[in-house]
Design an enzyme around this catalytic site. Structure first.
Site, mmCIF file in Angstrom:
data_model
loop_
_atom_site.group_PDB
_atom_site.id
_atom_site.type_symbol
_atom_site.label_atom_id
_atom_site.label_comp_id
_atom_site.label_asym_id
_atom_site.label_seq_id
_atom_site.Cartn_x
_atom_site.Cartn_y
_atom_site.Cartn_z
ATOM 1 N N PHE A 513 0.948 -1.189 -0.024
ATOM 2 C CA PHE A 513 -0.042 0.081 0.294
ATOM 3 C C PHE A 513 0.896 1.151 0.150
ATOM 4 O O PHE A 513 0.218 2.634 -0.017
ATOM 5 C CB PHE A 513 -0.843 0.035 1.080
ATOM 6 C CG PHE A 513 -1.700 -1.184 1.402
ATOM 7 C CD1 PHE A 513 -2.448 -1.869 0.489
ATOM 8 C CD2 PHE A 513 -1.277 -2.021 2.424
ATOM 9 C CE1 PHE A 513 -3.025 -3.076 0.643
ATOM 10 C CE2 PHE A 513 -1.861 -3.236 2.797
ATOM 11 C CZ PHE A 513 -2.732 -3.838 1.763
ATOM 12 N N GLY A 514 2.321 1.135 -0.015
ATOM 13 C CA GLY A 514 2.839 2.256 0.163
ATOM 14 C C GLY A 514 4.168 2.244 0.937
ATOM 15 O O GLY A 514 4.192 1.210 1.758
ATOM 16 N N SER A 515 4.955 3.025 0.985
ATOM 17 C CA SER A 515 6.319 3.295 1.739
ATOM 18 C C SER A 515 5.783 3.930 2.988
ATOM 19 O O SER A 515 5.093 4.810 3.107
ATOM 20 C CB SER A 515 7.336 3.506 1.125
ATOM 21 O OG SER A 515 7.350 2.961 -0.083
ATOM 22 N N VAL A 516 6.759 3.491 4.068
ATOM 23 C CA VAL A 516 6.587 4.058 5.449
ATOM 24 C C VAL A 516 7.880 4.794 5.738
ATOM 25 O O VAL A 516 8.946 4.136 5.740
ATOM 26 C CB VAL A 516 6.286 3.048 6.515
ATOM 27 C CG1 VAL A 516 6.045 3.764 7.880
ATOM 28 C CG2 VAL A 516 4.977 2.388 6.241
ATOM 29 N N ASP A 630 -5.355 -8.361 6.308
ATOM 30 C CA ASP A 630 -3.812 -8.429 6.021
ATOM 31 C C ASP A 630 -2.934 -8.954 7.306
ATOM 32 O O ASP A 630 -2.085 -8.182 7.412
ATOM 33 C CB ASP A 630 -3.305 -7.395 5.068
ATOM 34 C CG ASP A 630 -1.812 -7.737 4.622
ATOM 35 O OD1 ASP A 630 -1.610 -8.938 4.459
ATOM 36 O OD2 ASP A 630 -1.261 -6.621 4.191
#
Ligand SMILES: *[C@@H]1O[C@H](CO)[C@@H](O)[C@H](O)[C@H]1NC(C)=O
Ligand SMILES: *[C@@H]1O[C@H](CO)[C@@H](O)[C@H](O)[C@H]1NC(C)=O
Ligand SMILES: *[C@@H]1O[C@H](CO)[C@@H](O)[C@H](O)[C@H]1NC(C)=O
Ligand SMILES: *[C@@H]1O[C@H](CO)[C@@H](O)[C@H](O)[C@H]1NC(C)=O
Ligand SMILES: *[C@@H]1O[C@H](CO)[C@@H](O)[C@H](O)[C@H]1NC(C)=O
Length: 807
Positions: A513-516, A630
């Site tokens: 879902f994207g980077s942190v 998830d």
């Protein structure tokens, strides 16, 4: 028009069989062009299909309910038709079903033999496509007798109800023969049949009608001796049967349940049983034999080699290239590989160069020795052996061992396996033209230069894009100047987050879902984790609504959402920062640099319990039940005291429908997915319970359950199976499942309890799984738990992986 007349016409036209798809071919009603037969229940269709090459059509039967054509039977596999509009499948004058055109009345025929007792000229026959996928030719006056049926002449597919065997009266036997390639139904090299001598009841697969590379072992009335795993399957939904009477002996099988399945002798030489998944529109493999692809004889053709450990399995030997790359890619590797450079000795003597241009040998270590069997030669040393090979122009390879002596191979090398641990791994010296060996280094240098040049070009391009994006961002400026409070959440300015994260420089992790990124809020000095969402296609209003819902969900075992940022298409979420990172980093560390001590049992048990509490809160105590979708160790974060907090909840809803696609195409997650994800039914909170169970096994073992390889293939490792099996054996064995790094330091009762709960959580039937609230109670020791049954899917997987006790 008079409405009654119209109605009458409609009724009449619906009675007229030619206006709707019929299920049969009669004397009056042949089939051609795009016409097709549809079986009465609508399961199968028959007509012309085009498997690949243009202008190559075949009559075939396929699954009518699957939009892509997967032929289960091909009438004229070795005689394609070029123009279906001028070709007819019809009942001929003698009662046979034939394929004919103007110049050839008999392209293909059922060849029902006329016999003296029934006069063929008066026989009227009818060909009917049944809902089992069987095409039957019947005598109209005696429809109970099948004069001919496609089930007696299978191509590569064995459908439930079909036979594989031998008719003792007519001498006709049923065999499966693979297609030549994925796009060519003509007869390939692999054939599966019942023992043709009829003396033993076993199925076998042969290569090129000669080399047998797989047998089922004899049938003992229940199972084949070499397929012990069938015991379980027979109980589940797959029933094999064997018949041996005066007229025939054959195997048949049936399937319980209404799904679409097939057993196919694939172009890969494996017999595969597959079930169609409507949701993902693909076949899923239930079982295949031989289990190891490289056990198929000569899978990669002459001068090809098979390596079980890499995909694709086949490649050409050093100094060779695919003879026909097109066929190779379509799965037809019978042509194998050809030399890039002719051997020196096969060239004319005038071209024969100086002595140092003699053929050389390339050493291939750790290979299984190829076929045909080598010839033993008297040679006292490796160099004598080499010379013995050089002396004959048709010698292609040699191997030399102190005890095995000198072996030389003549002619094409077949069935070569690399990294063959079973063959003991020998060294094979492959004969190549000298230039092939000398040329090696310049070639690789050239490759490196090209790579460097293209890499440089790509680098420039990326740089340019970055610059353009930066300029564009400058121009746009930032929206929303002040920090607003919305539903208890802070709305951050993009520029503030940029500054807090030092322009997104410290990446904590990246997921689907994207980077942190890590950041520090300047005013409070609080550490934050900023998640840049990717693939969000939601409107602004909906995004804010969803985010504020997530913001209201607060629990000690859930990661706290501080706020969000919506900046054009950029959407970011701001969370509290978890100094100890995610659980996977602690559980699966390899002990290399930077490794901390592995969490002890008490910590692990508290992590399991805390995670369960967080999930129970999400499922049962929030205003709106939130399914996480998830659950995996990556999404369980640990605070400074190693207390667990579940991350990423609510994203399933936030990201909407895209989520499931992202999830199933992602590595690493699929091993945690409940079967209902794959079955495509509605997802309930019990899907999270399943994932939690899988994760609990990992907490116990300290190892990943699934060992994924590229291409989305599911390979559940052995631990859950081992654990479930040990459970079946009795509770005493549980401690053997514990992570060996803990050296047995754990509360045995807790380990047993955790194993039992995990096994209950991963039951196939979601109603058999406990709720997260119950899991909490069991782990707390408040509620006793019974012995769980072995999950069915796991059993099937276990069967496919052979004897788990040997692991
Ligand atoms: C009839 O079929 C044969 C075999 O498929 C083909 O060679 C021939 O060209 C066809 N003739 C016509 C007129 O379509
Ligand atoms: C000939 O046909 C009849 C009736 O269809 C059948 O009963 C008989 O067995 C057949 N004979 C042979 C030799 O196939
Ligand atoms: C099948 O039956 C025949 C006769 O009843 C017998 O001779 C033969 O051995 C049997 N075959 C197998 C494989 O059991
Ligand atoms: C298969 O066997 C036949 C002889 O039995 C042989 O001529 C043919 O070359 C073989 N095919 C391959 C691909 O080896
Ligand atoms: C070798 O020479 C002969 C004539 O001398 C010629 O016909 C043949 O094609 C040559 N073979 C090769 C492989 O060059």
């Amino acid at each position: 028009m008079n409405p009654w007349l119209l109605l009458l016409l409609l009724v009449l036209s619906s009675l007229n069989p030619s206006s709707s798809a019929s299920n049969s071919i009669s004397v009056k009603q042949p089939l051609s062009g795009t016409q097709k037969l549809i079986s009465d229940g609508g399961k199968f269709a028959l007509g012309f299909f085009k498997p690949g090459k243009p202008d190559y059509y075949y009559i075939g039967i396929w699954f009518n309910k699957i939009s892509k054509q997967y032929p289960v039977w091909v009438a004229s596999r070795d005689t394609p038709v070029t123009d279906p509009t001028t070709t007819q499948l019809k009942i001929s004058a003698d009662g046979n079903l034939v394929l004919s055109n103007r110049s050839n009345p008999n392209i293909w025929s059922t060849n029902i033999r006329a016999n003296s007792t029934s006069s063929t000229t008066t026989t009227t026959t009818l060909a009917v496509l049944l809902d089992t996928g069987n095409l039957v030719v019947r005598d109209v006056s005696n429809p109970n007798i099948a004069l001919w049926q496609s089930f007696d002449h299978p191509t590569d597919t064995w459908l439930p109800g079909g036979k594989l065997g031998h008719n003792k009266v007519t001498g006709v036997s049923q065999q499966l023969t693979s297609w030549k390639s994925k796009e060519d139904p003509s007869s390939g090299l692999y054939r599966m049949e019942l023992d043709p001598e009829g003396s033993t009841s076993q199925l076998s697969i042969k290569w090129n009608n000669s080399r047998e590379y797989w047998t089922s072992g004899t049938w003992n009335g229940q199972i084949f001796s070499r397929m012990p795993e069938m015991t379980q399957r027979q109980k589940v939904n797959f029933y094999f049967g064997y018949v041996n009477d005066t007229t025939e002996n054959y195997f048949t099988y049936s399937i319980k349940g209404s799904f679409i399945s097939r057993t196919i002798l694939d172009v890969s030489g494996q017999i595969q049983h597959q079930t169609w998944l409507f949701d993902s529109q693909e076949w899923t493999l239930i079982w295949s034999q031989p289990a190891q692809p490289c056990d198929v004889y000569s899978l990669c053709g002459p001068y090809g080699s098979c390596d079980q450990n890499v995909k694709p399995y086949c490649k050409c030997l050093r100094g060779f290239s695919e003879k026909s790359p097109t066929n190779w890619d379509l799965g037809d590797r019978s042509g194998g590989c050809a030399r890039n450079t002719q051997l020196q000795c096969s060239r004319n003597s005038s071209e024969y160069g100086p002595a140092d241009q003699k053929d050389k040998f390339y050493a291939m270590s750790d290979t299984g020795l190829p076929d045909p069997p080598p010839i033993s030669v008297q040679a006292g040393s490796a160099s004598d052996c080499e010379q013995a090979c050089l002396n004959s122009c048709s010698c292609t390879a040699y191997s030399y061992g102190a005890s095995a002596g000198c072996s030389v191979w003549y002619g094409d090398l077949l069935d070569l396996k690399e990294h063959a641990s079973t063959g003991g791994g020998s060294t094979l010296f492959l004969r190549l033209a000298a230039s092939e060996i000398i040329d090696m280094s310049p070639k690789t240098n050239k490759g490196a230069v090209i790579r460097a040049v293209t890499g440089g070009a790509a680098g420039c391009l990326i740089f340019l894009v970055v610059v353009l994006v930066l300029i564009w961002r400058r121009r746009r400026g930032t929206a929303g100047k002040s920090k607003a409070v919305e539903g208890g959440l802070l709305a951050f300015r993009y520029s503030d987050l940029q500054r807090a994260t030092n322009n997104f420089s410290e990446k904590l992790g990246g997921g689907a879902f994207g980077s942190v990124f890590k950041g520090i809020l300047p005013d409070s000095n609080a550490a934050i984790a900023v998640k840049k969402l990717e693939g969000l296609r939601q409107g602004e209003k909906q995004f804010r609504t969803e985010v504020s819902t997530i913001g209201t969900v607060q629990h000690v075992n859930l990661v706290r959402l501080y706020g969000f940022c919506s900046h054009g298409t950029e959407k970011l979420l701001v969370y509290e920062y978890m100094p100890n990172g995610s659980l996977d980093a602690h559980l699966f560390q390899d002990g290399g640099a930077g490794a901390t001590t592995v969490p002890d049992w008490t910590t692990r048990y508290q992590i399991a319990l805390g995670t369960a509490r967080g999930l129970a809160y999400l499922h049962e105590q929030c205003r709106e039940c939130i399914i996480h979708c998830d659950i995996k160790p990556e999404n369980v974060l640990l605070d400074a005291c190693m207390a667990p907090k579940v991350a990423d909840f609510g994203l399933a809803k936030l990201l909407g429908r895209d989520f499931s696609r992202v999830l199933t195409s992602m590595r690493g997650t699929i091993g945690y997915l409940a079967p209902e994800w794959i079955a495509g039914v509605a997802i309930t909170a019990r899907a999270d319970v399943y994932s939690y169970g899988m994760m609990l096994f990992e907490i116990i073992s300290g190892k990943r359950n699934s060992d994924q390889q590229g291409d989305g293939e599911i390979k559940i490792g052995f631990f859950p199976i081992l654990a479930a099996t040990r459970l079946m054996e009795g509770e005493d064995a549980m401690m053997s499942l514990l992570d060996p790094r803990l050296k047995g330091e754990a509360d045995a009762e807790e380990v047993t309890r955790a194993c039992k709960v995990a096994c209950w959580c991963i039951q196939d039937n979601e109603h058999s799984r406990p709720s997260m609230g119950q899991v909490v109670q069991i782990l707390e020791g408040v509620v006793e738990v019974n012995m769980p049954p072995m999950p069915r899917t796991l059993q099937l997987l276990a069967d496919n992986m052979g004897n788990i006790n040997s692991l």
